[in-house]
Scaffold this motif. Structure first.
Motif, PDB file in Angstrom:
ATOM      1  N   PHE A  10     -12.572  57.514 102.714  1.00 31.25           N
ATOM      2  CA  PHE A  10     -13.503  56.632 102.658  1.00 31.25           C
ATOM      3  C   PHE A  10     -14.436  56.683 101.283  1.00 31.25           C
ATOM      4  N   SER A  11     -14.805  58.207 101.081  1.00 31.60           N
ATOM      5  CA  SER A  11     -15.501  58.250  99.810  1.00 31.60           C
ATOM      6  C   SER A  11     -14.786  58.114  98.708  1.00 31.60           C
ATOM      7  N   VAL A  12     -13.525  57.955  98.683  1.00 32.57           N
ATOM      8  CA  VAL A  12     -13.018  57.768  97.267  1.00 32.57           C
ATOM      9  C   VAL A  12     -12.943  56.088  97.111  1.00 32.57           C
ATOM     10  N   ILE A  13     -12.669  55.354  98.349  1.00 36.03           N
ATOM     11  CA  ILE A  13     -12.949  54.145  98.358  1.00 36.03           C
ATOM     12  C   ILE A  13     -14.299  53.792  97.780  1.00 36.03           C
ATOM     13  N   PHE A  65     -14.716  54.070  94.173  1.00 32.15           N
ATOM     14  CA  PHE A  65     -14.152  52.910  93.468  1.00 32.15           C
ATOM     15  C   PHE A  65     -15.066  51.562  93.332  1.00 32.15           C
ATOM     16  N   ILE A  66     -15.499  51.341  94.581  1.00 35.72           N
ATOM     17  CA  ILE A  66     -16.456  50.268  94.838  1.00 35.72           C
ATOM     18  C   ILE A  66     -17.753  50.443  93.808  1.00 35.72           C
ATOM     19  N   TYR A  67     -18.186  51.367  93.759  1.00 35.90           N
ATOM     20  CA  TYR A  67     -19.442  51.617  92.662  1.00 35.90           C
ATOM     21  C   TYR A  67     -18.886  51.694  91.427  1.00 35.90           C
ATOM     22  N   VAL A  73     -19.292  45.521  86.658  1.00 32.64           N
ATOM     23  CA  VAL A  73     -19.857  44.343  86.985  1.00 32.64           C
ATOM     24  C   VAL A  73     -21.076  44.127  86.054  1.00 32.64           C
ATOM     25  N   ALA A  74     -22.136  45.125  86.351  1.00 32.87           N
ATOM     26  CA  ALA A  74     -23.319  45.529  85.712  1.00 32.87           C
ATOM     27  C   ALA A  74     -23.259  45.410  84.309  1.00 32.87           C
ATOM     28  N   VAL A  75     -22.224  46.028  83.614  1.00 33.77           N
ATOM     29  CA  VAL A  75     -22.190  46.134  82.294  1.00 33.77           C
ATOM     30  C   VAL A  75     -21.991  44.759  81.577  1.00 33.77           C
ATOM     31  N   PHE A  76     -20.963  44.071  82.261  1.00 35.11           N
ATOM     32  CA  PHE A  76     -20.693  42.846  81.946  1.00 35.11           C
ATOM     33  C   PHE A  76     -21.762  41.924  81.953  1.00 35.11           C
ATOM     34  N   LEU A  77     -22.497  42.149  82.881  1.00 32.73           N
ATOM     35  CA  LEU A  77     -23.798  41.072  83.123  1.00 32.73           C
ATOM     36  C   LEU A  77     -24.784  41.309  81.908  1.00 32.73           C
ATOM     37  N   VAL A  78     -24.953  42.630  81.647  1.00 34.55           N
ATOM     38  CA  VAL A  78     -25.761  43.030  80.497  1.00 34.55           C
ATOM     39  C   VAL A  78     -25.362  42.428  79.128  1.00 34.55           C
ATOM     40  N   TYR A  79     -23.991  42.338  78.826  1.00 36.16           N
ATOM     41  CA  TYR A  79     -23.428  41.821  77.665  1.00 36.16           C
ATOM     42  C   TYR A  79     -23.531  40.288  77.836  1.00 36.16           C
ATOM     43  N   GLN A  80     -23.256  39.696  78.730  1.00 34.43           N
ATOM     44  CA  GLN A  80     -23.362  38.406  79.057  1.00 34.43           C
ATOM     45  C   GLN A  80     -24.772  37.711  78.739  1.00 34.43           C
ATOM     46  N   PHE A 122     -29.961  47.940  84.583  1.00 38.98           N
ATOM     47  CA  PHE A 122     -29.898  49.264  84.116  1.00 38.98           C
ATOM     48  C   PHE A 122     -30.165  50.297  85.526  1.00 38.98           C
ATOM     49  N   LEU A 123     -31.208  49.834  86.273  1.00 36.50           N
ATOM     50  CA  LEU A 123     -31.664  50.587  87.738  1.00 36.50           C
ATOM     51  C   LEU A 123     -30.522  50.665  88.446  1.00 36.50           C
ATOM     52  N   ALA A 124     -29.724  49.665  88.685  1.00 38.98           N
ATOM     53  CA  ALA A 124     -28.349  49.695  89.579  1.00 38.98           C
ATOM     54  C   ALA A 124     -27.307  50.617  88.773  1.00 38.98           C
ATOM     55  N   LEU A 125     -27.195  50.534  87.475  1.00 36.59           N
ATOM     56  CA  LEU A 125     -26.271  51.496  86.892  1.00 36.59           C
ATOM     57  C   LEU A 125     -26.573  52.801  87.114  1.00 36.59           C
ATOM     58  N   PHE A 126     -27.908  53.083  87.003  1.00 37.23           N
ATOM     59  CA  PHE A 126     -28.089  54.462  87.271  1.00 37.23           C
ATOM     60  C   PHE A 126     -28.174  55.139  88.645  1.00 37.23           C
ATOM     61  N   LYS A 127     -28.422  54.229  89.597  1.00 34.29           N
ATOM     62  CA  LYS A 127     -28.184  54.367  91.136  1.00 34.29           C
ATOM     63  C   LYS A 127     -26.732  54.408  91.471  1.00 34.29           C
ATOM     64  N   ALA A 128     -25.824  53.676  90.664  1.00 32.14           N
ATOM     65  CA  ALA A 128     -24.452  53.783  90.931  1.00 32.14           C
ATOM     66  C   ALA A 128     -23.837  55.014  90.483  1.00 32.14           C
ATOM     67  N   ALA A 129     -24.437  55.322  89.017  1.00 27.73           N
ATOM     68  CA  ALA A 129     -23.994  56.747  88.531  1.00 27.73           C
ATOM     69  C   ALA A 129     -24.390  57.833  89.390  1.00 27.73           C
ATOM     70  N   ASP A 130     -25.708  57.939  89.754  1.00 24.67           N
ATOM     71  CA  ASP A 130     -26.246  59.040  90.475  1.00 24.67           C
ATOM     72  C   ASP A 130     -25.425  59.249  92.117  1.00 24.67           C
ATOM     73  N   PHE A 131     -25.172  58.026  92.533  1.00 20.49           N
ATOM     74  CA  PHE A 131     -24.191  57.878  93.947  1.00 20.49           C
ATOM     75  C   PHE A 131     -22.899  58.556  93.580  1.00 20.49           C
TER      76      PHE A 131
END
Length: 339
Positions: free
Chosen positions: A55-58, A61-63, A69-76, A303-312
């Motif tokens: 479950f943790s691995v899943i 991968f989701i994050y 997706v967040a990186v793509f949104l920044v570029y777009q 970017f806040l979502a990116l940092f939260k995802a990386a921290d998680f």
């Protein structure tokens, strides 16, 4: 819950060993099958741990997917902002007025002569009493000569007439010209419209003013033997540097004039009517739909979502490593206890 159990066991190892010894002693007094003694509890515990790891691995991968997706949104978002900066949108707004600034009407009659000029209201033009004969000139007029701005050699003669103002009363200007003869196959009078008759009157250099108007505005014609209605509308355009240009749009309709004079004549009569089409001034300007503050807010959220995802993700990896170490330590303790 698993972390709390592990911490509680690590804090009270003697109680756990004592409990294990009591269970072992009780178990030694009761004869249990080997499969029930050796494999039930560890396999159940291992399956829960494995399920949690999966479950943790899943989740990880989701994050990671959300980060992509967040990186793509920044570029777009940045690409869209740059594209909107390059291609502004034309905005058209309408302002209703009851009075216009009186426009200037510049006629180039040539050999034709102005017979009459009068302002009428509510679209009522009375029948002509003596067509072809001089009548009342009740309009504000100004005559001027200036050199052609395109050749700088030819002298041009212009008759400047003050246009209608009161759009609520449907004010119009009716003019009659007479041309005794022409050497051309077609008889017509040129005219142009400029934005303010008052600016022309107040200008110290009227010749230069008319040269600038002829260079900036388009000219039209109306023909002899007809009555021409000209309906004007005003368009203001705001440029990028803040300046404002004014131009006229016009709709013309032509009606045949039935000459009822008794004697056949070779001269030409010109009739023209100038009026406003509607009380709306059209303003056109280019606007940039991209709002930099909206883009900054969106980028901050991404970017806040990116940092939260990386921290998680980092905490998830550390938690999985910690759980794995505890599982291996517990397995060794069980093996030592069994041995």
């Amino acid at each position: 819950q698993l972390s709390e159990d592990v911490e509680r066991v690590s804090e009270n190892p003697t109680d756990e060993r004592g409990g294990e010894m009591e269970v072992h002693e009780d178990a030694s007094s009761v004869i249990l099958p080997d499969s029930e003694l050796g494999t039930s509890a560890p396999s159940l515990r291992f399956s829960k741990t494995c399920l949690k790891n999966v479950f943790s691995v899943i989740l990880l991968f989701i994050y990671l997917l959300l980060m992509a997706v967040a990186v793509f949104l920044v570029y777009q978002t940045i690409s869209d902002f740059r594209e909107k900066l390059k291609h502004p949108v034309m905005s058209v707004s309408y302002k209703e007025v009851s009075l216009y600034d009186a426009p200037g009407i510049a006629f180039y009659p040539g050999k034709a002569r102005l017979l009459s000029c009068k302002h009428h209201y509510y679209d009522h033009i009375p029948p002509l009493i003596n067509p072809g004969q001089p009548g009342a000139i009740e309009c504000t007029t100004q005559r001027i000569n200036y050199t052609d701005p395109f050749t700088n050699q030819t002298m041009k003669y212009a008759l400047i007439v003050q246009g209608p103002r009161d759009v609520k009363k449907k004010e119009l200007v009716f003019l009659q010209f007479h041309l005794n003869g022409t050497d051309q196959d077609f008889s017509a009078i040129d005219y142009l419209l400029f934005s303010s008759f008052e600016d022309f009157i107040n200008s110290p250099e009227k010749a230069e003013f008319m040269k600038d108007c002829e260079s900036s505005y388009s000219s039209w014609k109306f023909s002899g033997g007809f009555r021409t209605w000209v309906k004007m509308s005003l368009v203001k355009t705001k440029e990028e540097d803040g300046s404002e240009t004014v131009e006229f749009k016009q709709e013309t309709s032509v009606v045949n004039y039935i000459d009822q004079r008794t004697e056949p004549r070779s001269d030409q009569l010109f009739f023209v009517v100038f009026e406003w089409k509607d009380p709306f001034i059209q303003t056109v300007q280019d606007i940039i739909t991209a709002n930099p503050w909206n883009m900054i807010a969106l980028l901050c959220g991404i970017f806040l979502a990116l940092f939260k995802a990386a921290d998680f993700a980092k905490l998830s990896v550390k938690w999985m490593i910690k759980i794995r170490k505890r599982h291996l330590k517990r397995s060794r303790q069980v093996m030592n206890h069994i041995s």
